[in-house]
Design an enzyme around this catalytic site. Structure first.
Site, PDB file in Angstrom:
ATOM      1  N   HIS A  64      -0.542   1.698  16.252  1.00 24.37           N
ATOM      2  CA  HIS A  64      -0.812   0.524  17.085  1.00 24.37           C
ATOM      3  C   HIS A  64       0.233   0.384  18.188  1.00 24.37           C
ATOM      4  O   HIS A  64       0.867  -0.660  18.371  1.00 24.37           O
ATOM      5  CB  HIS A  64      -0.862  -0.745  16.227  1.00 24.37           C
ATOM      6  CG  HIS A  64      -1.961  -0.746  15.208  1.00 24.37           C
ATOM      7  ND1 HIS A  64      -3.301  -0.806  15.565  1.00 24.37           N
ATOM      8  CD2 HIS A  64      -1.928  -0.675  13.850  1.00 24.37           C
ATOM      9  CE1 HIS A  64      -4.041  -0.787  14.463  1.00 24.37           C
ATOM     10  NE2 HIS A  64      -3.243  -0.707  13.418  1.00 24.37           N
ATOM     11  N   ASP A  77      -2.672  -6.601  15.544  1.00 21.91           N
ATOM     12  CA  ASP A  77      -1.993  -5.298  15.598  1.00 21.91           C
ATOM     13  C   ASP A  77      -2.031  -4.703  17.002  1.00 21.91           C
ATOM     14  O   ASP A  77      -1.160  -3.909  17.368  1.00 21.91           O
ATOM     15  CB  ASP A  77      -2.632  -4.302  14.623  1.00 21.91           C
ATOM     16  CG  ASP A  77      -2.064  -4.421  13.212  1.00 21.91           C
ATOM     17  OD1 ASP A  77      -0.846  -4.645  13.088  1.00 21.91           O
ATOM     18  OD2 ASP A  77      -2.831  -4.304  12.245  1.00 21.91           O
ATOM     19  N   ARG A 128       0.836  -1.198   0.000  1.00 18.55           N
ATOM     20  CA  ARG A 128       0.000   0.000   0.000  1.00 18.55           C
ATOM     21  C   ARG A 128       0.876   1.256   0.000  1.00 18.55           C
ATOM     22  O   ARG A 128       2.091   1.183   0.194  1.00 18.55           O
ATOM     23  CB  ARG A 128      -0.903   0.000   1.236  1.00 18.55           C
ATOM     24  CG  ARG A 128      -1.991  -1.042   1.201  1.00 18.55           C
ATOM     25  CD  ARG A 128      -2.749  -1.143   2.521  1.00 18.55           C
ATOM     26  NE  ARG A 128      -1.949  -1.727   3.577  1.00 18.55           N
ATOM     27  CZ  ARG A 128      -2.369  -1.923   4.823  1.00 18.55           C
ATOM     28  NH1 ARG A 128      -3.591  -1.541   5.174  1.00 18.55           N
ATOM     29  NH2 ARG A 128      -1.582  -2.474   5.732  1.00 18.55           N
ATOM     30  N   TYR A 155      -0.891   4.588  10.638  1.00 15.63           N
ATOM     31  CA  TYR A 155      -1.239   3.638  11.685  1.00 15.63           C
ATOM     32  C   TYR A 155      -0.031   3.450  12.593  1.00 15.63           C
ATOM     33  O   TYR A 155       1.103   3.340  12.118  1.00 15.63           O
ATOM     34  CB  TYR A 155      -1.623   2.279  11.091  1.00 15.63           C
ATOM     35  CG  TYR A 155      -2.966   2.247  10.410  1.00 15.63           C
ATOM     36  CD1 TYR A 155      -4.138   2.473  11.130  1.00 15.63           C
ATOM     37  CD2 TYR A 155      -3.071   1.979   9.046  1.00 15.63           C
ATOM     38  CE1 TYR A 155      -5.383   2.440  10.513  1.00 15.63           C
ATOM     39  CE2 TYR A 155      -4.306   1.934   8.412  1.00 15.63           C
ATOM     40  CZ  TYR A 155      -5.460   2.173   9.151  1.00 15.63           C
ATOM     41  OH  TYR A 155      -6.681   2.142   8.533  1.00 15.63           O
ATOM     42  N   GLU A 182      -5.673   4.961  13.835  1.00 17.86           N
ATOM     43  CA  GLU A 182      -6.605   4.063  14.522  1.00 17.86           C
ATOM     44  C   GLU A 182      -7.279   4.685  15.736  1.00 17.86           C
ATOM     45  O   GLU A 182      -8.224   4.097  16.279  1.00 17.86           O
ATOM     46  CB  GLU A 182      -5.908   2.763  14.934  1.00 17.86           C
ATOM     47  CG  GLU A 182      -4.907   2.885  16.060  1.00 17.86           C
ATOM     48  CD  GLU A 182      -3.494   3.205  15.601  1.00 17.86           C
ATOM     49  OE1 GLU A 182      -2.575   3.109  16.424  1.00 17.86           O
ATOM     50  OE2 GLU A 182      -3.315   3.551  14.411  1.00 17.86           O
ATOM     51  N   LYS A 224       1.716   1.926   7.335  1.00 30.42           N
ATOM     52  CA  LYS A 224       2.050   1.146   8.519  1.00 30.42           C
ATOM     53  C   LYS A 224       2.989   1.909   9.441  1.00 30.42           C
ATOM     54  O   LYS A 224       3.599   2.905   9.063  1.00 30.42           O
ATOM     55  CB  LYS A 224       2.679  -0.193   8.118  1.00 30.42           C
ATOM     56  CG  LYS A 224       1.693  -1.160   7.494  1.00 30.42           C
ATOM     57  CD  LYS A 224       0.477  -1.425   8.368  1.00 30.42           C
ATOM     58  CE  LYS A 224       0.803  -2.179   9.639  1.00 30.42           C
ATOM     59  NZ  LYS A 224      -0.400  -2.381  10.501  1.00 30.42           N
TER      60      LYS A 224
END
Length: 364
Positions: A96, A270, A15, A94, A118, A75
């Site tokens: 996490h 995650d 991505r 993101y 998130e 990510k």
């Protein structure tokens, strides 16, 4: 503002933080965009597509970080990327962090302002930047679960939907949120026997109305989960506590009651995973076995369907990226408390209570 897009370097992550269409919107708003060469190749966008949208192409990630005020990724930053972050940077991706203390400490040391997709919220308390990837992961969970139930994959040799005269597989979905609902939709479409477990009775009533007689619902007591795990061929872990570590709903003791060749898919990996026996895996080596039960715990599941995922993610993140670029991070978060909920780290400190609690670090 100068906005940078590095190429993703996590295992099999194809991505990209900004598509050419998203770049064009930022350029149209008066911003400069710097893209690492090859950043979009995983979803079939050439450097020329980014140039046509108004971006500049640079040779490596170091040039992206050096030439940008805001970094937009998919990510969480890997150690080599964290090393390039500075206090002047805004990182939008993101994160996490609840399951990754080393990353949190690295981001704190950088001094950068780190906003996590998130934990950005909406007026209805939903998570609009997590939702599209939860939809993808939920739907994928049934695909991969069905695949690993096949005998040659080490599974029990069960067809998810059965055939006339042979019962379908039993699917237990732990969590009735976005990913759980999308998993259920796919499982129902494949004619499986589906039960969704949740601790919110109002949500169970909604799901009962939505699916009608296509699924069963049950309150997620410990005893109910233990019975579900014992009987299921496929268990989908789809629980989420925003910003916090996922609760361990399935213990090793429960696992031992499962049939050999059954499959667990941990969408919550995650955030640390919701099975006691879970640990993160990669697309290169996606599964492992414990007590004869197959575990699929890939931490970037949507990366496998990178083109669908990248477009879905950009549709959700672009308005926020524009707001950050137009106003600057501080003013943008002051103007939008829902965006402010995305702030996890800044000025060397943890800024999100659930993250601080999960990591046993002070919240400032």
């Amino acid at each position: 503002m100068r906005v940078g897009v590095p190429k993703e370097i996590k295992n099999h992550e194809y991505r990209v933080g900004l598509t050419p269409a998203s770049v064009a919107e930022l350029v149209r708003a008066g911003h400069q965009v710097v893209v690492q060469t090859g950043a979009g190749l995983g979803i079939d966008f050439e450097d020329g597509d980014y140039v046509a949208a108004g971006a500049s192409i640079v040779a490596d990630a170091a040039a992206v970080f050096a030439g940008s005020d805001m970094i937009v990724k998919v990510k969480e930053p890997q150690p080599s990327e964290i090393a390039m972050l500075e206090a002047r940077h805004v990182l939008f991706t993101y994160l996490h962090l609840a399951a990754d203390k080393p990353q949190a400490l690295g981001l704190m040391a950088s001094g950068a302002t780190c906003i996590a997709y998130e934990t950005v919220t909406a007026a209805d308390r939903s998570l609009p930047l997590l939702k599209p990837m939860s939809e993808v992961a939920g739907r994928m969970s049934i695909q991969v679960g069905a695949h690993y139930l096949e005998k040659e994959q080490g599974g029990r040799g069960v067809l998810l939907g059965g055939v006339p005269g042979v019962a379908p597989a039993r699917v237990a979905i732990l969590g009735g949120g976005v990913s759980g609902v999308n998993a259920a939709q796919m499982a129902v479409g494949m004619r499986a026997d589906v039960t969704i477990y949740d601790i919110n009775n109002a949500r169970l009533a909604e799901l009962d109305m939505f699916f009608s007689s296509q699924i069963k619902t049950a309150y997620a007591s410990t005893a109910a989960i233990a019975q579900a795990v014992k009987n299921a061929h496929l268990v989908i872990g789809a629980v989420l506590v925003p910003g916090a570590a996922a609760p361990k709903l399935v213990t090793r003791e429960m696992l031992r009651t499962m049939k050999r060749g059954s499959v667990l898919v941990d969408i919550a990996i995650d955030q640390g995973g919701c099975f006691e026996t879970s640990h993160p895996t990669t697309h290169d080596d996606p599964v492992f076995e414990v007590d004869g039960v197959i575990h699929y715990c890939v931490a970037n599941m949507p990366g496998a369907v990178a083109r669908t995922s990248a477009f879905a993610l950009n549709n959700a993140t672009l308005p926020f990226a524009l707001k950050l670029a137009n106003l600057g991070a501080e003013a943008a978060m002051a103007a939008d408390p829902h965006l402010a909920n995305g702030l996890n780290v800044s000025g060397g400190k943890i800024r999100h209570q659930a993250v601080a609690d999960a990591l046993d670090l002070p919240m400032n």
